[in-house]
Write a protein that holds these residues in place. Structure first.
Motif, mmCIF file in Angstrom:
data_model
loop_
_atom_site.group_PDB
_atom_site.id
_atom_site.type_symbol
_atom_site.label_atom_id
_atom_site.label_comp_id
_atom_site.label_asym_id
_atom_site.label_seq_id
_atom_site.Cartn_x
_atom_site.Cartn_y
_atom_site.Cartn_z
ATOM 1 N N UNK A 138 -5.199 -11.681 10.420
ATOM 2 C CA UNK A 138 -5.690 -10.652 11.336
ATOM 3 C C UNK A 138 -4.789 -9.424 11.341
ATOM 4 N N UNK A 139 -3.472 -9.650 11.329
ATOM 5 C CA UNK A 139 -2.535 -8.528 11.299
ATOM 6 C C UNK A 139 -2.669 -7.747 9.987
ATOM 7 N N UNK A 140 -2.901 -8.448 8.898
ATOM 8 C CA UNK A 140 -3.091 -7.767 7.615
ATOM 9 C C UNK A 140 -4.367 -6.926 7.630
ATOM 10 N N UNK A 141 -5.393 -7.407 8.305
ATOM 11 C CA UNK A 141 -6.624 -6.628 8.423
ATOM 12 C C UNK A 141 -6.372 -5.336 9.203
ATOM 13 N N UNK A 142 -5.521 -5.392 10.209
ATOM 14 C CA UNK A 142 -5.155 -4.165 10.928
ATOM 15 C C UNK A 142 -4.565 -3.145 9.955
ATOM 16 N N UNK A 143 -3.662 -3.629 9.103
ATOM 17 C CA UNK A 143 -3.019 -2.740 8.125
ATOM 18 C C UNK A 143 -4.060 -2.149 7.179
ATOM 19 N N UNK A 144 -4.968 -2.981 6.676
ATOM 20 C CA UNK A 144 -5.981 -2.491 5.744
ATOM 21 C C UNK A 144 -6.886 -1.447 6.387
ATOM 22 N N UNK A 145 -7.165 -1.622 7.665
ATOM 23 C CA UNK A 145 -7.984 -0.636 8.391
ATOM 24 C C UNK A 145 -7.266 0.705 8.448
ATOM 25 N N UNK A 146 -5.982 0.691 8.797
ATOM 26 C CA UNK A 146 -5.227 1.947 8.886
ATOM 27 C C UNK A 146 -5.044 2.587 7.518
ATOM 28 N N UNK A 147 -4.955 1.770 6.475
ATOM 29 C CA UNK A 147 -4.781 2.311 5.126
ATOM 30 C C UNK A 147 -6.038 3.005 4.615
ATOM 31 N N UNK A 148 -7.176 2.801 5.298
ATOM 32 C CA UNK A 148 -8.381 3.549 4.955
ATOM 33 C C UNK A 148 -8.352 4.957 5.546
ATOM 34 N N UNK A 149 -7.348 5.204 6.387
ATOM 35 C CA UNK A 149 -7.249 6.501 7.050
ATOM 36 C C UNK A 149 -6.060 7.313 6.572
ATOM 37 N N UNK A 150 -5.097 6.663 5.979
ATOM 38 C CA UNK A 150 -3.898 7.366 5.506
ATOM 39 C C UNK A 150 -3.243 6.563 4.394
ATOM 40 N N UNK A 151 -2.683 7.250 3.428
ATOM 41 C CA UNK A 151 -2.033 6.594 2.297
ATOM 42 C C UNK A 151 -0.536 6.902 2.323
ATOM 43 N N UNK A 152 0.309 5.903 2.541
ATOM 44 C CA UNK A 152 1.756 6.143 2.624
ATOM 45 C C UNK A 152 2.330 6.629 1.298
ATOM 46 N N UNK A 153 3.378 7.430 1.402
ATOM 47 C CA UNK A 153 4.072 7.908 0.217
ATOM 48 C C UNK A 153 5.134 6.920 -0.237
ATOM 49 N N UNK A 154 5.900 7.313 -1.242
ATOM 50 C CA UNK A 154 6.902 6.427 -1.831
ATOM 51 C C UNK A 154 7.974 6.021 -0.827
ATOM 52 N N UNK A 155 8.471 6.973 -0.041
ATOM 53 C CA UNK A 155 9.534 6.661 0.920
ATOM 54 C C UNK A 155 9.076 5.610 1.927
ATOM 55 N N UNK A 156 7.848 5.774 2.436
ATOM 56 C CA UNK A 156 7.305 4.828 3.402
ATOM 57 C C UNK A 156 7.170 3.437 2.782
ATOM 58 N N UNK A 157 6.726 3.373 1.540
ATOM 59 C CA UNK A 157 6.563 2.091 0.872
ATOM 60 C C UNK A 157 7.901 1.376 0.666
ATOM 61 N N UNK A 158 8.921 2.144 0.331
ATOM 62 C CA UNK A 158 10.256 1.564 0.154
ATOM 63 C C UNK A 158 10.781 1.031 1.485
ATOM 64 N N UNK A 159 10.573 1.794 2.549
ATOM 65 C CA UNK A 159 11.014 1.356 3.870
ATOM 66 C C UNK A 159 10.305 0.075 4.297
ATOM 67 N N UNK A 160 9.009 -0.007 4.003
ATOM 68 C CA UNK A 160 8.239 -1.199 4.355
ATOM 69 C C UNK A 160 8.744 -2.415 3.571
ATOM 70 N N UNK A 161 9.007 -2.223 2.289
ATOM 71 C CA UNK A 161 9.527 -3.317 1.464
ATOM 72 C C UNK A 161 10.862 -3.826 1.998
ATOM 73 N N UNK A 162 11.732 -2.904 2.374
ATOM 74 C CA UNK A 162 13.043 -3.291 2.893
ATOM 75 C C UNK A 162 12.908 -4.038 4.225
ATOM 76 N N UNK A 163 12.102 -3.478 5.122
ATOM 77 C CA UNK A 163 11.928 -4.090 6.440
ATOM 78 C C UNK A 163 11.288 -5.467 6.317
ATOM 79 N N UNK A 164 10.273 -5.571 5.461
ATOM 80 C CA UNK A 164 9.586 -6.841 5.289
ATOM 81 C C UNK A 164 10.509 -7.901 4.688
ATOM 82 N N UNK A 165 11.319 -7.488 3.712
ATOM 83 C CA UNK A 165 12.238 -8.436 3.082
ATOM 84 C C UNK A 165 13.253 -8.992 4.063
#
Length: 297
Positions: A138-165
């Motif tokens: 369900x939480x992943x579906x929230x993310x997929x919904x928001x990703x239909x409205x905005x596409x993160x750039x490289x910096x955001x993706x790196x931050x997400x990878x670090x935080x998730x790890x």
């Protein structure tokens, strides 16, 4: 952060229904969601609450969220407070994407630990695993919904990878040491998520997020939530997501109250008196601070 991007050209990929069918929420049920806090009663609770406050501080700092300062300054100069600390659609979207990119970790980690434990001890899991994995989905579906409205750039993706790890490994170790504390931690975390989305909806109603007013919900949200005609706006999306977070708040506070080794999962159980309020998959009998063990076992 790109506000809009074209739909992918993938004519050979067919759309499928959700693996876990989402319960249908009524408008009255979603509007009845309230901000709530379960008081810390044990040392375990206090540890969980402290960790959530530290995490909340870091997330606020990373996303530029300064609601308390905005409220304090608005008493003196509302216009300046909004200019200095106000949240725009872009700021909220950054926060939502970052939040949801790590929010799916606890359910997956807890479900994985319960799955391995069930096989290791060669006995049933008492229904916990399914609810935890569905929460992660369900939480992943929230993310997929928001990703239909905005596409993160490289910096955001790196931050997400670090935080998730970091978060995945920390929560994994925490769940091995004390699953009760881990579930209480998620319960407090979902309290904060419910609070954030409540403020987001309030800002929209106050006219502070004009780009979202009347905006049509992404198709993925309409399909997943089975949103009816006339109730398919961005505000309706936020109402559904807030209701989900409130449900996760109830589930994890309840699981933290149970015997982690022996008690069955009350959210997939059949109760002898269905008319009496009891834990369930929907939000018709939502209990913000969780069900006590004696109420459902």
């Amino acid at each position: 952060m790109k506000d809009f991007f074209p739909k992918p050209d993938s004519p050979h990929i067919r759309r499928t229904s959700a693996a876990w069918q989402h319960p249908v929420y009524t408008e009255s049920q979603m509007n009845a969601i309230t901000i709530a806090h379960r008081s810390a009663r044990t040392t375990s609770d206090r540890v969980a609450l402290t960790l959530v406050r530290i995490l909340r501080f870091g997330l606020d700092l990373a996303t530029g969220y300064k609601h308390d300062k905005a409220v304090a300054l608005s008493k003196k100069d509302p216009k300046f407070a909004n200019q200095k600390y106000g949240m725009s659609e872009r700021k909220y979207m950054i926060r939502n994407i970052f939040l949801e990119s790590v929010a799916g970790v606890p359910g997956m980690v807890a479900g994985m630990c319960r799955h391995l434990r069930s096989m290791r001890l060669m006995r049933r899991d008492n229904g916990w695993m399914e609810t935890l994995l569905e929460e992660s989905y369900n939480e992943r579906m929230h993310l997929l919904i928001f990703l239909k409205m905005a596409e993160p750039g490289l910096f955001m993706r790196v931050m997400v990878m670090a935080a998730q790890g970091v978060f995945f490994n920390a929560f994994f170790l925490g769940y091995l040491m004390s699953p009760k504390t881990a579930h209480r931690f998620v319960g407090y975390l979902e309290e904060e998520a419910t609070l954030t989305y409540t403020r987001e909806i309030a800002d929209m109603d106050a006219g502070k997020l004009p780009k979202w007013v009347g905006m049509r919900a992404p198709d993925i949200a309409i399909d997943y939530y089975k949103m009816e005609e006339g109730k398919q706006t961005m505000r309706d999306v936020l109402l559904h997501i807030r209701a989900d977070e409130a449900k996760h708040r109830e589930v994890n506070h309840t699981l933290a109250n149970l015997d982690q080794n022996e008690d069955p999962n009350p959210f997939v159980s059949t109760f002898t008196n269905p008319e009496k309020p009891h834990p369930g998959k929907g939000i018709e009998h939502l209990k913000p601070t969780g069900w006590e063990r004696e109420d459902c076992i």
